[in-house]
Design a protein around this motif. Structure first.
Motif, PDB file in Angstrom:
ATOM      1  N   PHE A  46      98.341  59.929  84.490  1.00  0.00           N
ATOM      2  CA  PHE A  46      97.139  60.619  84.614  1.00  0.00           C
ATOM      3  C   PHE A  46      96.177  60.449  85.927  1.00  0.00           C
ATOM      4  O   PHE A  46      95.138  60.765  85.890  1.00  0.00           O
ATOM      5  CB  PHE A  46      96.407  60.173  83.287  1.00  0.00           C
ATOM      6  N   GLN A  89      92.227  60.343  77.187  1.00  0.00           N
ATOM      7  CA  GLN A  89      91.839  61.676  77.297  1.00  0.00           C
ATOM      8  C   GLN A  89      90.346  62.083  76.612  1.00  0.00           C
ATOM      9  O   GLN A  89      89.681  63.018  76.905  1.00  0.00           O
ATOM     10  CB  GLN A  89      92.630  62.815  77.230  1.00  0.00           C
ATOM     11  N   ILE A 108      90.692  64.467  82.503  1.00  0.00           N
ATOM     12  CA  ILE A 108      91.855  64.005  82.918  1.00  0.00           C
ATOM     13  C   ILE A 108      92.888  64.486  82.270  1.00  0.00           C
ATOM     14  O   ILE A 108      93.006  64.919  81.451  1.00  0.00           O
ATOM     15  CB  ILE A 108      91.424  62.463  82.250  1.00  0.00           C
ATOM     16  N   LYS A 120      89.263  55.692  87.706  1.00  0.00           N
ATOM     17  CA  LYS A 120      88.736  56.062  86.327  1.00  0.00           C
ATOM     18  C   LYS A 120      89.611  55.678  85.262  1.00  0.00           C
ATOM     19  O   LYS A 120      89.401  55.440  84.413  1.00  0.00           O
ATOM     20  CB  LYS A 120      88.497  57.589  86.339  1.00  0.00           C
ATOM     21  N   VAL A 121      90.828  55.982  85.606  1.00  0.00           N
ATOM     22  CA  VAL A 121      92.149  56.179  84.556  1.00  0.00           C
ATOM     23  C   VAL A 121      92.082  54.527  84.156  1.00  0.00           C
ATOM     24  O   VAL A 121      92.289  54.227  83.071  1.00  0.00           O
ATOM     25  CB  VAL A 121      93.273  56.791  84.905  1.00  0.00           C
ATOM     26  N   ASP A 168      92.109  60.370  90.225  1.00  0.00           N
ATOM     27  CA  ASP A 168      91.413  60.114  89.091  1.00  0.00           C
ATOM     28  C   ASP A 168      92.063  58.542  88.874  1.00  0.00           C
ATOM     29  O   ASP A 168      91.556  57.787  87.765  1.00  0.00           O
ATOM     30  CB  ASP A 168      91.636  60.757  87.709  1.00  0.00           C
TER      31      ASP A 168
END
Ligand SMILES: [Zn+2]
Length: 293
Positions: free
Chosen positions: A68, A243, A249, A78-79, A75
């Motif tokens: 992801f 998600q 995402i 963030k993930v 990302d």
């Protein structure tokens, strides 16, 4: 990014047309799934419709966070923050709808040659592949169409297979292994594979309605069953636990991440507003959310 205006218009028109109907107004009596055996559960959708969930994996599965991270790993931070355990639950499911003494199977998993358990799961509820009347595909990735073939032979001897025309046309242009699998499947099923247009509202059996949900693939499709009381969302989500915290995402499998995110937001909003029961091919657990908040 160029948007497919025709499909988007169809989606919006479809949502307006159905805005008067509701999926499940009585939120005080949420349905409860009954586990039949490992990987199989049943859920009454309405008095004449039963959903049977069929996990294609032998055991519940997960995807690594890295799936992801997005283009150029944009990302990744963030993930990792949103998914500190490092992976996200994500099994493969197919769904069987029993209605009017007919059986409609939505997607077919990876296929036995790749360890898919679909046929075993069907057997556990008393059905063989020859009992399936209709197969309805959300899209043509291998983990959804792999179960249609056993080598060069059709696994399902009677079923009519419904495929969104725009999805099939995309794979016709792809020379990779997935494109070859899609074309081989068409060759084997021949006239039993029916390509339908999103504008043909009577194309599908049992009153099932198709809605364009492009992004994951160019013909990715969401289906409404029993006046949208049940919404089958295909691959709108690959890692729900992650998600749902940020619908922007996207997994690396989304062909067009921006369109996929738009479709994800649109249909989760739709399902929440209409109190639909949602079934997703990669949702955790048995693949069903009886309520979307
Ligand atoms: Zn998939």
């Amino acid at each position: 990014m160029k948007r497919n205006n025709t499909l988007l218009a169809v989606t919006i028109a479809a949502s307006l047309a159905w805005s008067a109907s509701s999926c499940n107004n009585d939120t005080n009596t949420l349905p409860v799934a009954t586990e039949v055996c490992d990987g199989v559960s049943t859920l009454e959708i309405d008095s004449v419709t039963t959903l049977i969930t069929l996990r294609d994996n032998a055991t519940p599965s997960a995807q690594p966070n890295s799936l992801f991270y997005g283009k150029d790993n944009k990302d990744s931070a963030k993930v990792e923050e949103l998914s500190p355990v490092g992976s996200v639950p994500s099994s493969i499911h197919a769904f069987l709808v029993k209605k009017d003494n007919k059986l409609a199977l939505f997607d077919t998993g990876n296929g036995s040659a790749k360890g898919g358990m679909l046929i075993t799961r069907l057997d556990s509820v008393g059905f063989g592949p020859e009992n399936i009347d209709y197969i309805i595909l959300t899209h043509m990735h291998g983990d959804h169409i792999g179960g249609l073939l056993d080598g060069d032979s059709a696994v399902f001897s009677r079923a009519t297979v419904y495929v969104p025309q725009v999805e099939f046309q995309y794979w016709e242009t792809q020379s990779n292994s997935n494109g070859k699998l899609a074309m081989k499947t068409k060759e084997v099923y021949g006239d039993r594979m029916r390509l339908f247009s999103f504008t043909d509202t009577t194309a599908l059996p049992l009153g099932i309605r198709a809605m364009a949900a492009i992004g994951h693939t160019p013909g990715h499709t969401v289906y409404g069953v029993s006046d949208f009381r049940l919404l089958i969302i295909g691959d709108l989500m690959h890692g729900y636990d992650l998600q749902r915290q940020d619908m922007n995402i996207s997994p690396a499998y989304d062909v067009n991440p921006e369109q996929a995110a738009d479709a994800r937001k649109f249909f989760f909003n739709f399902a929440s507003n209409k109190h639909c029961i949602v079934a997703g091919m990669h949702l955790p657990g048995n693949g069903v959310l009886v309520e979307v908040k």
